[in-house]
Scaffold this motif. Structure first.
Motif, mmCIF file in Angstrom:
data_model
loop_
_atom_site.group_PDB
_atom_site.id
_atom_site.type_symbol
_atom_site.label_atom_id
_atom_site.label_comp_id
_atom_site.label_asym_id
_atom_site.label_seq_id
_atom_site.Cartn_x
_atom_site.Cartn_y
_atom_site.Cartn_z
ATOM 1 N N UNK A 1 -15.206 -3.889 6.246
ATOM 2 C CA UNK A 1 -15.985 -4.639 5.337
ATOM 3 C C UNK A 1 -16.315 -6.000 5.834
ATOM 4 N N UNK A 2 -16.221 -7.147 5.020
ATOM 5 C CA UNK A 2 -16.559 -8.461 5.406
ATOM 6 C C UNK A 2 -15.346 -9.186 5.484
ATOM 7 N N UNK A 3 -14.833 -8.991 6.894
ATOM 8 C CA UNK A 3 -13.350 -9.505 7.090
ATOM 9 C C UNK A 3 -12.313 -8.832 6.793
ATOM 10 N N UNK A 4 -12.254 -7.715 5.814
ATOM 11 C CA UNK A 4 -11.457 -6.724 5.632
ATOM 12 C C UNK A 4 -11.556 -5.375 6.445
ATOM 13 N N UNK A 5 -10.520 -4.799 6.616
ATOM 14 C CA UNK A 5 -10.483 -3.304 7.183
ATOM 15 C C UNK A 5 -10.747 -2.302 6.110
ATOM 16 N N UNK A 6 -11.349 -1.410 6.192
ATOM 17 C CA UNK A 6 -11.445 -0.431 5.036
ATOM 18 C C UNK A 6 -10.745 0.886 5.469
ATOM 19 N N UNK A 7 -9.702 1.513 4.559
ATOM 20 C CA UNK A 7 -9.005 2.653 5.270
ATOM 21 C C UNK A 7 -9.839 3.921 5.416
ATOM 22 N N UNK A 8 -10.832 4.107 4.293
ATOM 23 C CA UNK A 8 -11.675 5.300 4.323
ATOM 24 C C UNK A 8 -10.980 6.469 4.968
ATOM 25 N N UNK A 9 -11.406 7.170 5.926
ATOM 26 C CA UNK A 9 -10.576 8.512 6.399
ATOM 27 C C UNK A 9 -10.122 8.334 7.702
ATOM 28 N N UNK B 1 -8.841 6.106 -0.046
ATOM 29 C CA UNK B 1 -9.995 5.544 1.056
ATOM 30 C C UNK B 1 -10.675 4.273 0.623
ATOM 31 N N UNK B 2 -10.251 3.714 -0.492
ATOM 32 C CA UNK B 2 -10.816 2.219 -0.801
ATOM 33 C C UNK B 2 -9.853 1.164 -0.576
ATOM 34 N N UNK B 3 -8.695 1.489 0.112
ATOM 35 C CA UNK B 3 -7.697 0.821 0.478
ATOM 36 C C UNK B 3 -8.365 -0.376 1.568
ATOM 37 N N UNK B 4 -8.010 -1.750 1.435
ATOM 38 C CA UNK B 4 -8.444 -2.459 2.356
ATOM 39 C C UNK B 4 -7.498 -3.544 2.543
ATOM 40 N N UNK B 5 -7.456 -4.142 3.618
ATOM 41 C CA UNK B 5 -6.723 -5.230 4.198
ATOM 42 C C UNK B 5 -6.743 -5.330 5.622
ATOM 43 N N UNK B 6 -5.319 -5.876 6.097
ATOM 44 C CA UNK B 6 -5.461 -6.063 7.565
ATOM 45 C C UNK B 6 -3.903 -6.123 8.215
ATOM 46 N N UNK B 7 -3.799 -5.874 9.321
ATOM 47 C CA UNK B 7 -2.439 -5.849 9.816
ATOM 48 C C UNK B 7 -2.483 -6.799 11.115
ATOM 49 N N UNK B 8 -1.332 -7.317 11.536
ATOM 50 C CA UNK B 8 -1.412 -8.159 12.521
ATOM 51 C C UNK B 8 -0.508 -7.700 13.938
ATOM 52 N N UNK B 9 -0.722 -8.231 15.007
ATOM 53 C CA UNK B 9 0.222 -7.925 15.960
ATOM 54 C C UNK B 9 1.419 -8.538 16.040
#
Length: 271
Positions: free
Chosen positions: A199-207, A219-227
């Protein structure tokens, strides 16, 4: 929430986690919630939120030029500007590939700073952190990766992501839907994804598979992870968000542990 006790068995020096319901209440929390952790790329959703506020305020426009030639604010937020991962070098034409780019978020921060005449860390503080009461969170450097925060503060942000007060709901809805659908690319730590939806700054889970969320994540889950061993996800279908912060770098331990925690949280529910 018993499922959060799973972090006791993670091979990390320090970890804290929480689950936040859609109404902003805390379904469960575990660990040192006030401990300040480096966020790494979990900084990006915070920076993106500030950018979305700048768009709503009219300081910048989503489709105005920003970054390399032909690129816009939208391209920078969606990792489609063509900039390389960690340097201001163009690798593709805007909108043609999903190239995950710290450099793109740094270009975005610079663009907003120039447009507002406010250093981006200060803009983030004034636009997002202070209004949400995130007093332990700061951005001492790059808007791509240098944020520092606590689970207690990110609980407030997770509540905002589920019931926005600072942004119009339709703005957040647009930011958490796929932008430039169908583009392929590499999801750091998980390899080539086709498509690599964002998305706009958010990763989308989708498939996506493999992925850092759970097998039960919608699939609608969104967010982010960090190193730095951190993540934040929001699953609209589960009406819940989950935050986990650690002080061990992302690696095989996280690839194994994170989906198990997510699936346990989703199985437990938030009632």
């Amino acid at each position: 929430m018993q499922s959060l006790r799973m972090i006791e068995n993670w091979p990390v020096p320090t970890a804290a986690a929480a689950v936040v319901r859609a109404d902003g209440s805390v379904a469960g929390a575990y660990g040192p919630l006030e401990h300040r952790f480096p966020l790494a790329s979990v900084t990006k959703p915070l920076a993106a939120y500030a950018a979305l506020l700048a768009i709503e305020e009219g300081a910048v426009e989503l489709d105005e030029p920003a970054g390399p030639e032909g690129s816009t604010v939208r391209h920078l937020l969606a990792h489609t500007s063509g900039l390389a991962f960690d340097e201001q070098r163009t690798m593709a034409g805007p909108g043609t590939r999903r190239i995950y780019s710290n450099a793109g978020f740094e270009a975005l921060g610079d663009h907003i700073s120039k447009a507002t005449d406010i250093p981006f860390p200060q803009y983030l503080h004034e636009a997002v952190l202070a209004p949400l009461g995130m007093t332990a969170t700061e951005l001492p450097g790059s808007p791509a990766k240098d944020g520092v925060s606590t689970v207690a503060d990110l609980i407030r942000f997770a509540a905002e992501l589920q019931a926005p007060r600072l942004l119009a709901p339709q703005t957040l809805a647009e930011a958490t839907r796929v932008v430039f659908p169908g583009l392929t690319g590499v999801l750091p730590g998980y390899g080539h994804q086709k498509p690599n939806d964002w998305g706009l700054g958010f990763e989308i889970r989708d498939g996506k598979s493999p992925h850092w969320t759970g097998a039960a994540s919608s699939p609608r889950t969104f967010g982010h992870f960090g190193q730095s061993g951190t993540f934040l996800w929001v699953d609209p279908d589960a009406s819940a968000a989950c935050i986990a912060l650690t002080d061990r770098a992302f690696g095989p331990w996280a690839i194994e542990a994170w989906p198990k925690l997510t699936d346990a949280v989703l199985a437990a529910g938030t009632a």
